[in-house]
Structures are given as structure tokens and as C-alpha cells.
Design an enzyme around this catalytic site. Structure first.
Site, PDB file in Angstrom:
ATOM      1  N   ALA A 172       0.833  -1.210   0.000  1.00 33.82           N
ATOM      2  CA  ALA A 172       0.000   0.000   0.000  1.00 33.82           C
ATOM      3  C   ALA A 172       0.864   1.255   0.000  1.00 33.82           C
ATOM      4  O   ALA A 172       0.538   2.244  -0.674  1.00 33.82           O
ATOM      5  CB  ALA A 172      -0.931  -0.003   1.211  1.00 33.82           C
ATOM      6  N   ASP A 173       1.962   1.239   0.745  1.00 35.81           N
ATOM      7  CA  ASP A 173       2.873   2.383   0.746  1.00 35.81           C
ATOM      8  C   ASP A 173       3.446   2.627  -0.639  1.00 35.81           C
ATOM      9  O   ASP A 173       3.564   3.774  -1.095  1.00 35.81           O
ATOM     10  CB  ASP A 173       4.011   2.152   1.736  1.00 35.81           C
ATOM     11  CG  ASP A 173       3.646   2.562   3.151  1.00 35.81           C
ATOM     12  OD1 ASP A 173       3.227   3.709   3.342  1.00 35.81           O
ATOM     13  OD2 ASP A 173       3.780   1.732   4.063  1.00 35.81           O
ATOM     14  N   SER A 174       3.838   1.553  -1.322  1.00 30.64           N
ATOM     15  CA  SER A 174       4.448   1.703  -2.641  1.00 30.64           C
ATOM     16  C   SER A 174       3.439   2.233  -3.653  1.00 30.64           C
ATOM     17  O   SER A 174       3.766   3.109  -4.469  1.00 30.64           O
ATOM     18  CB  SER A 174       5.013   0.363  -3.110  1.00 30.64           C
ATOM     19  OG  SER A 174       6.029  -0.086  -2.239  1.00 30.64           O
ATOM     20  N   GLY A 177       3.046   5.777  -2.956  1.00 28.71           N
ATOM     21  CA  GLY A 177       4.196   6.535  -3.426  1.00 28.71           C
ATOM     22  C   GLY A 177       4.096   6.853  -4.907  1.00 28.71           C
ATOM     23  O   GLY A 177       4.364   7.987  -5.346  1.00 28.71           O
TER      24      GLY A 177
END
Length: 400
Positions: A172-174, A177
Site C-alpha cells: 500500500a505504501d508503494s 508513493g
């Protein structure tokens, strides 16, 4: 890599990266890969935790080498008067500021949008948080793992009779980003027309919903809730991973009807093509047991090399299930230079993922890997116009 005489497309763009861990810093990395000047701002005694995430070599965090590439590093304590004043001076020179503090934190330091836009009306303030800047969860602490759970990703991942499954990496972070880099460029495009900056509000729980596809619409219109199906698909079959005779695994996909038919001919079961249910992907998926047995039994008697060669000859879609060792040796990745090598002052030759895509005229490049904590503080602040006396005062205050 950039060839002589070319200028990366984001040359001249200045980005202040105040974010920590992954989503915000990754967005800054992606901008830096294509020429933006990125200044990584870290606390003097509490650096970005990604420096300590995962394995290290000789005390140097390897994840940071990737996430911190193409960034110059300085330290500032924004809670100190000198740190606040210095950040405002930096913001006056910047195009983009990326932060991921909890909502209200910048405001607590008198560094909110009113103060930042006052010193630089063209600034794009990019705020990356777990839940966004408003709503009932806005002030909760959160990480990508929570987005993977809340979004529905975990609920549809795993075997039908097994628990929901979280990814073993920052999915989810990627995704956030990538979305943040897109949001920044969109805001900068708007600035070209209006002459003014604006605030980007990126909630990590949202972009992952986009890549999960039409689930909300399915439920809205049909009341349909997608279940866990393991490696199978509800939309086509055969679609699974299969074990070869030499103990390796391959993945097969038959999203197109013509590919499904080729696979059945290849594995010696052409009679299945004549079944009434074989004509659509959804109906094939309803008979996945039969199709998986046909494909799996055929693959199980052959080595991976034999299987891959036979599928390629039949023009059917297949790929080996690769771990990182296979990725580094894969000839297609090698041809694309997907994993490239650069020389790092701390670690020597260092391999990592290359820039995200190729541009024919203005390519991006990795100019350097992540630098030590605060390595460029004096140089950047001197460029900003601070005198030796001002730098000394900042050090005395503990602001750098």
C-alpha cells in the site's frame, strides 16, 4: 543512464522531502530519478527509520540506499525556532514539499499551509498520511498494513479456507508513493496555468482501492462480494501456479479464449474445448478443478525448462515463479537493465532497481545511492545563504 547533452525532464525542480518510511519518500525518489533536486530533511537525532529497516552491511542500511538515492541529506529540528526559520527559507526556494506527519503537526510548529504559502505562493505542499487530513480516523497513527487490511486487499488474498493474507512488503505504501508522484506532477501542471501552488492530500488507504478494481461497483450493483480464491481467478481458468518435475513452479494465465484453447491442445486435452462451459472465462473458472488437473498433471511430468519451451512454442502465456536470485539472472530483466549497478562510496558496486521507465529523449538516471545522515547539511545551508555564524547558532540550538 543519461547520455551527454541530455537533461532529465524534471531538471530545475526542487523537492523538500520531510517524510519518513516509505510512501512520501518513495514519491520524492521517483521525482529525483528524473532530474528533480531532492533535499532530504531529517531530524538531527532521529533519522528516517528506513535507514534501519531490514538488513544492513557494515552498519549501512541497504533499504535506505534505494529510498535515499538521488537525494542530498540535511538535518533540521523543526520544533526549534532556528529549525523552523531555516525550513521557511528552504521552502521559499522549493517547488514541492512532501511531508507525512500526523494532521496538525506542521500547524503546531507554525509551518502549515498559511505560513508556507506566504513565503512561496507557488509551493506544492504534499501531505501523505494513512487516513487523509480530515474524517474520523484522520488523527490516528497508521501504516500501509492498515490500508492493506481496510481496503479489501487482505480479504481477497489467500486460500479460501485460510486466514486473510497481508503482503510481506510495503504494497500500500508503494502504490501510494507512485500515486503521490503522479499527484505532485498534476499539481505542478496546474501551477503552469494558474501560477499558484496548492495542497495535495494523499491518504494511503485510497490508491490501493483503485488497483483492486471494480469491487465497490460490483457490490453496489449486484451485491457481489469477491471471495478468496488463492491463485485462481473468478474470471478465467486455467489460472494458477503449477509444480514442475524438478520441484520448481510456473504460473499460467489464460485471460484470452485463444490462449486457453492453445493450452488445452498443448497438454493433450483438446476435447475440453468442445465442452459448452469452455466458451467463456467465467464458465471455465467454474470448472477450474478439471482444468487445473489437466494442466497440472502435464506440467508435473516435465522440468521447468521443458515446460517453458513448450508453452513458448505453443504461444501460450506462462512465466516461471522466480525468487530474487532468478530475477537477477533473468535475461529479459538483464536486457532492460531493470536491476542496474552503480558505484557507492560506502559499499562499492551496488545493485538496485533502475528508474521506473525509459524515456527515449530525456531519460532518468540514478546519480548516487542514499547518502549518510545529514551529509549535505552545511553545503545546502551555505548555498541557501546562511553565514558561518548562523550555522553555528543553529548547531548551538540543536536545530541541525
Amino acid at each position: 543512464m543519461t547520455t551527454p547533452g541530455t537533461r532529465p525532464p524534471l531538471t530545475g525542480l526542487r523537492v523538500l522531502d520531510l517524510a519518513t518510511l516509505f510512501a512520501g519518500p518513495l514519491a520524492a525518489t521517483l521525482l529525483g530519478d528524473f532530474g528533480a533536486e531532492v533535499v532530504k530533511v531529517e531530524h538531527p537525532t532521529k533519522p528516517d527509520p528506513s535507514r534501519g529497516h531490514g538488513p544492513s552491511k557494515d552498519g549501512v542500511g541497504l533499504w535506505w540506499k534505494i529510498l535515499g538515492r538521488n537525494k542530498r541529506t540535511i538535518t533540521l529540528d523543526l520544533s526549534k525556532p532556528g529549525g523552523r526559520a531555516t525550513l521557511l527559507r528552504l521552502a521559499a526556494t522549493a517547488d514541492v514539499l512532501i511531508e507525512n506527519f500526523r494532521p496538525g503537526t506542521l500547524e503546531k510548529w507554525d509551518l502549515g499551509w498559511p505560513e508556507l504559502s506566504a513565503v512561496n505562493p507557488r509551493l506544492v505542499l504534499t501531505r501523505v498520511t494513512a487516513f487523509g487530513q480530515f474524517g474520523p480516523y484522520a488523527h490516528r497513527p497508521g501504516f500501509g498494513t492498515l490500508a492493506e487490511a481496510m481496503s479489501g486487499f487482505a480479504a481477497i488474498t489467500g486460500e479460501p479456507d485460510a486466514p486473510p493474507t497481508l503482503p510481506p512488503f510495503g504494497l500500500a505504501d508503494s502504490i501510494a508513493g507512485l500515486a503521490t508522484a503522479y499527484a505532485v506532477l498534476t499539481a505542478l501542471a496546474a501551477r503552469e496555468r494558474t501560477g499558484e501552488g496548492q495542497v495535495v492530500d494523499m491518504a494511503i488507504i485510497e490508491p490501493i482501492l483503485t488497483v483492486l478494481g471494480p469491487q465497490p461497483t460490483w457490490y453496489d450493483q449486484l451485491g457481489y462480494v469477491q471471495a478468496r480464491t488463492g491463485n485462481r481467478s473468478a474470471n478465467n481458468a486455467p489460472r494458477n501456479t503449477y509444480r514442475t518435475a524438478d520441484g520448481t513452479w510456473v504460473a499460467v494465465s489464460t485471460s484470452a479464449q485463444s490462449i486457453a484453447e492453445r493450452v488445452m491442445h498443448l497438454v493433450g486435452r483438446p476435447e475440453l474445448i468442445d465442452e459448452p462451459w469452455f466458451a467463456t472465462g467465467a464458465e471455465r473458472a467454474a470448472h477450474a478443478d478439471v482444468l487445473d488437473a489437466a494442466v497440472g498433471d502435464w506440467i508435473a511430468t516435465r522440468t521447468r525448462t521443458e515446460v517453458l519451451a513448450a508453452f513458448e512454442k505453443a504461444e501460450a502465456a506462462i512465466a516461471p515463479v522466480q525468487d530474487v536470485r532468478d530475477v537477477l539472472a533473468d535475461p529479459q530483466y538483464q536486457a532492460l537493465d531493470t536491476i542496474t549497478t552503480l558505484d557507492d562510496p560506502e559499499l562499492g558496486p551496488l545493485r538496485m532497481q533502475n528508474v521506473l521507465f525509459r524515456l527515449s529523449s530525456t531519460p532518468g538516471a540514478i546519480r548516487w545511492a542514499g547518502r549518510p545522515h545529514g551529509a549535505d547539511t552545511e553545503q545546502i545551508l551555505t548555498e541557501l545563504g546562511l553565514s558561518r555564524a548562523e550555522l553555528a547558532a543553529l548547531r548551538e540550538e540543536g536545530a541541525v
